[in-house]
Design a protein around this motif. Structure first.
Motif, short mmCIF file in Angstrom:
data_model
loop_
_atom_site.label_atom_id
_atom_site.label_comp_id
_atom_site.label_asym_id
_atom_site.label_seq_id
_atom_site.Cartn_x
_atom_site.Cartn_y
_atom_site.Cartn_z
N TYR A 144 -3.19 -9.61 -3.89
CA TYR A 144 -1.90 -10.18 -3.51
C TYR A 144 -0.79 -9.16 -3.42
CZ TYR A 144 -0.53 -9.78 -8.43
OH TYR A 144 -0.22 -9.29 -9.67
N TYR A 145 -1.07 -7.89 -3.71
CA TYR A 145 0.02 -6.92 -3.68
C TYR A 145 -0.36 -5.70 -2.85
CZ TYR A 145 -2.67 -4.42 -7.26
OH TYR A 145 -3.67 -3.77 -7.94
N ASP A 146 0.66 -4.94 -2.51
CA ASP A 146 0.53 -3.77 -1.65
C ASP A 146 0.01 -2.59 -2.46
OD1 ASP A 146 0.96 -1.55 0.04
OD2 ASP A 146 2.65 -2.54 1.01
N TYR A 147 -1.18 -2.11 -2.11
CA TYR A 147 -1.77 -0.97 -2.83
C TYR A 147 -1.04 0.34 -2.53
CZ TYR A 147 -5.96 -3.12 -4.86
OH TYR A 147 -6.83 -3.85 -5.64
N ASP A 148 -0.36 0.38 -1.39
CA ASP A 148 0.24 1.64 -0.94
C ASP A 148 1.68 1.82 -1.40
OD1 ASP A 148 -2.11 2.29 0.70
OD2 ASP A 148 -1.43 0.63 1.95
N GLU A 149 2.41 0.72 -1.52
CA GLU A 149 3.83 0.80 -1.83
C GLU A 149 4.21 -0.22 -2.90
OE1 GLU A 149 6.61 0.93 1.47
OE2 GLU A 149 4.93 1.22 2.84
N PRO A 150 4.56 0.24 -4.10
CA PRO A 150 5.10 -0.68 -5.10
C PRO A 150 6.54 -1.04 -4.76
CG PRO A 150 5.12 1.56 -5.93
CD PRO A 150 4.43 1.62 -4.59
N PRO A 167 3.73 3.33 -12.54
CA PRO A 167 2.41 2.96 -13.09
C PRO A 167 1.32 2.81 -12.04
CG PRO A 167 4.15 1.65 -14.09
CD PRO A 167 4.79 2.42 -12.98
N GLN A 168 1.69 2.43 -10.82
CA GLN A 168 0.69 2.22 -9.78
C GLN A 168 0.05 3.53 -9.33
OE1 GLN A 168 1.79 -0.86 -7.06
NE2 GLN A 168 0.48 -0.13 -5.42
N PHE A 169 0.74 4.63 -9.56
CA PHE A 169 0.21 5.95 -9.17
C PHE A 169 0.31 6.90 -10.36
CE2 PHE A 169 2.35 4.05 -5.41
CZ PHE A 169 1.21 3.71 -4.70
N TRP A 170 -0.36 6.56 -11.43
CA TRP A 170 -0.25 7.33 -12.67
C TRP A 170 -0.89 8.71 -12.51
CZ3 TRP A 170 2.76 5.80 -16.54
CH2 TRP A 170 2.74 6.56 -17.71
N PRO A 171 -0.14 9.78 -12.77
CA PRO A 171 -0.70 11.14 -12.60
C PRO A 171 -1.61 11.53 -13.76
CG PRO A 171 1.58 11.25 -13.33
CD PRO A 171 1.29 9.79 -13.12
N GLU A 172 -2.75 12.11 -13.42
CA GLU A 172 -3.70 12.52 -14.45
C GLU A 172 -3.15 13.64 -15.33
OE1 GLU A 172 -7.44 13.51 -12.77
OE2 GLU A 172 -7.79 11.53 -11.88
N LEU A 346 5.79 -5.12 -8.35
CA LEU A 346 4.90 -5.01 -7.21
C LEU A 346 5.57 -5.50 -5.94
CD1 LEU A 346 1.83 -6.66 -8.97
CD2 LEU A 346 2.14 -4.21 -8.60
N ARG A 347 5.00 -5.12 -4.84
CA ARG A 347 5.39 -5.64 -3.53
C ARG A 347 4.23 -6.49 -3.02
NH1 ARG A 347 8.94 -3.53 0.25
NH2 ARG A 347 9.00 -1.55 -0.88
N LEU A 348 4.49 -7.76 -2.75
CA LEU A 348 3.43 -8.64 -2.29
C LEU A 348 2.98 -8.29 -0.88
CD1 LEU A 348 3.96 -10.33 -4.82
CD2 LEU A 348 3.78 -12.38 -3.41
N ALA A 349 1.72 -8.54 -0.62
CA ALA A 349 1.15 -8.33 0.72
C ALA A 349 0.26 -9.52 1.04
CB ALA A 349 0.34 -7.04 0.77
N ILE A 350 0.48 -10.12 2.17
CA ILE A 350 -0.31 -11.27 2.58
C ILE A 350 -1.50 -10.81 3.41
CG2 ILE A 350 -0.29 -13.42 3.92
CD1 ILE A 350 1.25 -13.49 1.26
#
Length: 505
Positions: A144-150, A167-172, A346-350
């Motif tokens: 339900y959410y955008d994997y590319d853009e929070p 958090p969506q792109f946590w750096p190692e 999050l940003r929702l994506a349909i």
């Protein structure tokens, strides 16, 4: 009608909980059908593979976030990300699903061709090349959410000299040991991050513009673990699952009908944890009622215990600016920071941001009605999973997977190529719209304009009541007088509403 069959009878988009659940149901209920799962990433797991931040865990108990067909066997009911991934990998391997997964396959478009009664699905491969897959039926398990853009609130970090992460792109390579951390946000991600980071950081502050209702519970379900010792695994799981479903349902209904009592109950639990330790009740008192947004789960009181130790703190206020040393609030207070974590949502994506079309005409999901929370009005051979806002996502995924398998079997029995929920223009005009997304959560409110429509009357809605949905989906016949069946090239396959209605009659 093409002489060659489609590449697959069913194409499942996404190898997360929803997609794996559909594949498992197909193995059980539609054995022998040609299906594939296309997954844009190089690993399965969806959310549980994408998010790698410290402490990543479920915010629902795993006896309801787990599947109805596969018992949760771990001791902890509130599970961390690695344990959930292990559960999904075991299902995929034990049930022969892994060979059906095509990794590095990103779906970018899908066009329903009525003359062929199949979807033409455009795929972008990991190397940048493209290909096409055809499928009779399309099942969206893309989340339900955008994997590319929070969600980006538009912060200007200006002079800040430290590091900013999402958090969506946590750096190692992020080393926060001994450092001062400010986590911006008050949702489930922030409530998870703060106690986890506090174990290594010098200090962690959760900066919230608005408080969130929080509910603590043990990470281990004592009844579940007791039942597993005295009963067969599957029976113990079913009992615990139903117990948790009923308790959640009762809690949600009570919050909606007697919010003041629920507020008092939640405050009592927090006050009991803090005891004589100082804390500000205002930091735990939102301006809305419980379950107007999701309650934030605090397993084993970990956030409260971190605050009692002095390793973490909560500040409620608005950001004025970002200084070199940290975050300056509107009241002038400086929150010193070496690391800022923007847990801002999050940003929702349909429909997985896929460009859908029907016989070449773009599909606007905001103009389609949900059908049984699973399909869409006048859109053939397409199903989707959008989980409950007030319960575990997998409860809906299980219902929809079971329903679609029964629909596929009914299509086979009839020799039909097409199944479509028919809604005529006249019947649509008579529907009364309902705002089922009456949650005040920012990610919901920001995305209402892209959400499919919901009617007051069932089945043209995405219900938020699992107990009643479960009964309806199990008892109502697939052939309910609304779903119509047809062949390639006929009126139903074509997509015209009036022609669909005439064909159904």
């Amino acid at each position: 009608m093409p002489a060659t069959p489609p590449d697959y009878e069913v194409l499942i988009v996404g190898a997360g909980i929803s997609g794996i659940g559909m594949a498992a149901h197909m193995e059980m209920l539609c054995p022998g059908r040609r299906y594939a799962i296309v997954e844009r990433r190089e690993n399965l797991g969806g959310t549980w593979d994408l998010f790698r931040y410290p402490g990543i865990r479920s915010d629902s108990d795993m006896h309801t976030l787990g599947f109805n067909f596969e018992p949760w066997k771990h001791e902890k009911s509130i599970a961390d990300g690695p344990a959930i991934l292990e559960y999904l990998h075991r299902i995929v391997d034990e049930r022969g699903i892994r060979d059906h997964i095509r990794f590095g396959h990103k779906v970018v478009s899908a066009d329903w061709r009525g003359d062929e009664a199949r979807w033409h699905v455009g795929i972008e491969l990991a190397d940048g090349s493209t290909t096409r897959i055809t499928a009779r039926f399309l099942y969206l398990g893309s989340g339900y959410y955008d994997y590319d853009e929070p969600y980006d609130p538009g912060f200007d970090f200006g002079e800040f000299a430290g590091r900013v992460v999402h958090p969506q792109f946590w750096p190692e390579d992020l080393d926060y040991a001994g450092k001062r951390v400010v986590v911006i946000g008050s949702g489930a991600t922030a409530v998870t991050l703060v106690p986890a980071m506090a174990e290594r950081a010098g200090h962690v502050t959760m900066l919230q513009r608005t408080p969130t209702w929080m509910f603590s519970r043990p990470a281990k379900d004592r009844l579940a673990n007791f039942l597993r010792k005295i009963l067969p695994e599957e029976l113990a799981y079913r009992i615990t699952r139903w117990k948790n479903i009923k308790l959640q349902d009762i809690g949600f209904r009570r919050a909606r009908t007697r919010p003041e009592k629920v507020k008092a109950f939640l405050h009592r639990r927090i006050r009991k944890v803090f005891g004589d330790a100082p804390y500000d009740p205002a930091d735990f008192t939102p301006p809305y009622n419980p379950w107007e947004q999701r309650l934030c789960l605090v397993p084993d009181n970990d956030l409260f215990e971190a605050m009692k130790r002095g390793d973490a703190a909560i500040r409620t206020g608005r950001i004025a600016r970002f200084a070199k040393e940290g975050v300056v609030l509107e009241d002038g207070e400086l929150l010193p920071a070496d690391v800022i974590v923007t847990a801002t949502g999050l940003r929702l994506a349909i429909a997985g941001k896929i460009a859908f079309s029907q016989n070449g005409t773009p599909v606007d999901f905001a103009q389609r009605y949900y059908y049984k929370g699973c399909m869409f009005s006048n859109l053939p051979n397409l199903a989707v999973v959008f989980g409950y806002l007030n319960a575990s996502w997998t409860l809906r995924a299980d219902l929809n997977s079971d329903y679609v398998c029964r629909l596929l079997n009914e299509m086979e029995r009839r020799g039909a190529d097409v199944a479509v929920p028919v809604l005529s223009a006249e019947d649509e005009a008579a529907l009364e719209d309902d705002d089922i997304f009456d949650f005040s959560s920012g990610y919901i409110q920001r995305s209402k304009h892209i959400m499919p429509r919901n009617a007051v009357a069932y089945p043209w809605r995405l219900n938020q009541e699992y107990v009643s949905d479960r009964k309806r989906m199990a008892q109502d016949p697939v052939d309910d007088g609304i779903i119509a069946f047809g062949q390639a090239g006929d009126a139903l396959a074509g997509g015209n509403k009036q022609r669909q209605l005439e064909a159904a009659e």
